[in-house]
Design a protein around this motif. Structure first.
Motif, short mmCIF file in Angstrom:
data_model
loop_
_atom_site.label_atom_id
_atom_site.label_comp_id
_atom_site.label_asym_id
_atom_site.label_seq_id
_atom_site.Cartn_x
_atom_site.Cartn_y
_atom_site.Cartn_z
N ASP A 2 -2.22 -15.96 0.69
CA ASP A 2 -2.18 -17.39 0.38
C ASP A 2 -2.87 -18.20 1.48
N ALA A 3 -2.62 -17.83 2.74
CA ALA A 3 -3.16 -18.59 3.87
C ALA A 3 -4.68 -18.53 3.93
N ILE A 4 -5.25 -17.38 3.55
CA ILE A 4 -6.71 -17.24 3.62
C ILE A 4 -7.37 -17.57 2.28
N ALA A 5 -6.54 -17.94 1.31
CA ALA A 5 -7.02 -18.42 0.00
C ALA A 5 -7.90 -17.39 -0.71
N LEU A 6 -7.44 -16.13 -0.70
CA LEU A 6 -8.13 -15.08 -1.43
C LEU A 6 -7.10 -14.28 -2.24
N PRO A 7 -7.51 -13.76 -3.40
CA PRO A 7 -6.62 -12.84 -4.11
C PRO A 7 -6.33 -11.63 -3.21
N ALA A 8 -5.10 -11.17 -3.20
CA ALA A 8 -4.75 -10.03 -2.34
C ALA A 8 -5.64 -8.82 -2.64
N ALA A 9 -6.04 -8.65 -3.87
CA ALA A 9 -6.85 -7.49 -4.25
C ALA A 9 -8.23 -7.48 -3.60
N GLU A 10 -8.66 -8.63 -3.06
CA GLU A 10 -9.96 -8.71 -2.40
C GLU A 10 -9.86 -8.54 -0.88
N VAL A 11 -8.66 -8.17 -0.42
CA VAL A 11 -8.41 -7.98 1.01
C VAL A 11 -8.12 -6.51 1.29
N LEU A 12 -8.79 -5.96 2.30
CA LEU A 12 -8.54 -4.59 2.75
C LEU A 12 -7.73 -4.66 4.04
N PHE A 13 -6.57 -3.99 4.06
CA PHE A 13 -5.73 -3.96 5.25
C PHE A 13 -5.86 -2.60 5.93
N LEU A 14 -6.12 -2.63 7.24
CA LEU A 14 -6.27 -1.41 8.04
C LEU A 14 -5.10 -1.29 9.00
N SER A 15 -4.45 -0.13 9.03
CA SER A 15 -3.34 0.08 9.94
C SER A 15 -3.15 1.57 10.17
N ASP A 16 -2.42 1.90 11.24
CA ASP A 16 -2.07 3.29 11.51
C ASP A 16 -0.63 3.60 11.10
N VAL A 17 0.02 2.65 10.41
CA VAL A 17 1.44 2.80 10.04
C VAL A 17 1.59 2.76 8.51
N GLU A 18 2.09 3.86 7.95
CA GLU A 18 2.22 3.98 6.50
C GLU A 18 3.06 2.86 5.89
N GLU A 19 4.19 2.53 6.56
CA GLU A 19 5.10 1.54 5.98
C GLU A 19 4.45 0.15 5.90
N GLU A 20 3.59 -0.16 6.86
CA GLU A 20 2.87 -1.43 6.80
C GLU A 20 1.90 -1.43 5.62
N LEU A 21 1.22 -0.31 5.45
CA LEU A 21 0.26 -0.20 4.35
C LEU A 21 0.98 -0.24 3.00
N ASP A 22 2.17 0.35 2.93
CA ASP A 22 2.96 0.31 1.69
C ASP A 22 3.26 -1.15 1.32
N ALA A 23 3.66 -1.94 2.33
CA ALA A 23 3.99 -3.34 2.08
C ALA A 23 2.76 -4.12 1.64
N ALA A 24 1.62 -3.86 2.28
CA ALA A 24 0.39 -4.55 1.92
C ALA A 24 -0.04 -4.19 0.49
N ARG A 25 0.08 -2.92 0.16
CA ARG A 25 -0.29 -2.49 -1.20
C ARG A 25 0.64 -3.11 -2.24
#
Length: 225
Positions: A171-194
């Motif tokens: 919402d803050a960056i005014a883009l659909p979430a599907a157009e954002v790629l999140f990079l992390s080394d933690v599975e649980e963070e990636l689960d939340a982002a997905r």
């Protein structure tokens, strides 16, 4: 859906986790007591101390009590917003005095610069405060690269393992979430982002997991946009 923005974690993703745990955390712990006592009248420090009092449920706690609480949180690696803010102030002194520079993996800086030049919007989401993030990238091994990023997010937005945090960032960056790629080394963070609708990639720099629900790479070189 095409990727238009990249949201990256720092620790273990762009930056060696040992830099944080073996350089930044010990530096803050060593200098924290003297820093707090020397800056008790500074408004920023007063606000941090008030936040810490609220965190421990002791509205009348004195400086020594709060110092003990901060050091305990460092020892336990607690993601407390007041601690992160205080560490940021202490690290600022260290960076400015040249006591250390912010570590960056070579592949991370190469690709972040390349993506920026290609027009991708770059953002940061870390448990470290926004101030600490800007210090690391502002005093990095590669010089000041803060100009690469369009925005920074920390635990004031929400916890990194909660879906709502990533919805708030989209919402803050005014883009659909599907157009954002999140990079992390933690599975649980990636689960939340997905769960929030973002695309995801796991950075497994040392040990590749036997299985993962996310694309897995060992460096930025392998990330496909």
């Amino acid at each position: 859906m095409a990727i238009r923005a990249i949201l990256t974690d720092i620790e273990g993703t762009t930056t060696d986790i040992y830099f944080v745990h073996k350089t930044l955390f010990p530096y803050a712990a060593k200098h924290l007591p003297d820093y707090v006592r020397a800056n008790l009248q500074e408004p920023a420090v007063q606000q941090i101390l008030d936040d810490a009092r609220q965190e421990i449920g002791q509205p009348d706690a004195d400086a020594d009590t709060l110092i003990d609480a901060f050091l305990g949180w460092i020892e336990a690696d607690k993601k407390v917003t007041a601690l992160k803010a205080l560490q940021g102030l202490i690290w600022a002194n260290g960076y400015q005095q040249g006591d250390f520079t912010g570590h960056l993996y070579h592949d991370a800086i190469t690709y972040l610069q390349g993506w920026h030049e290609q027009g991708f919007k770059l953002y940061v989401f870390s448990s470290g405060s926004v101030k600490a993030q800007k210090l690391l990238f502002g005093y990095s091994d590669a010089g000041d690269i803060t100009g690469l990023f369009s925005g920074y997010f920390d635990t004031t937005t929400g916890h990194k393992r909660e879906q709502a945090s990533y919805e708030a960032i989209a919402d803050a960056i005014a883009l659909p979430a599907a157009e954002v790629l999140f990079l992390s080394d933690v599975e649980e963070e990636l689960d939340a982002a997905r769960a929030a609708g973002m695309q995801t990639t796991l950075l497994a720099r040392d040990d590749e997991p036997e299985s993962s629900a996310h694309p897995v790479v060992s460096s930025f070189d392998e990330i496909e946009l």
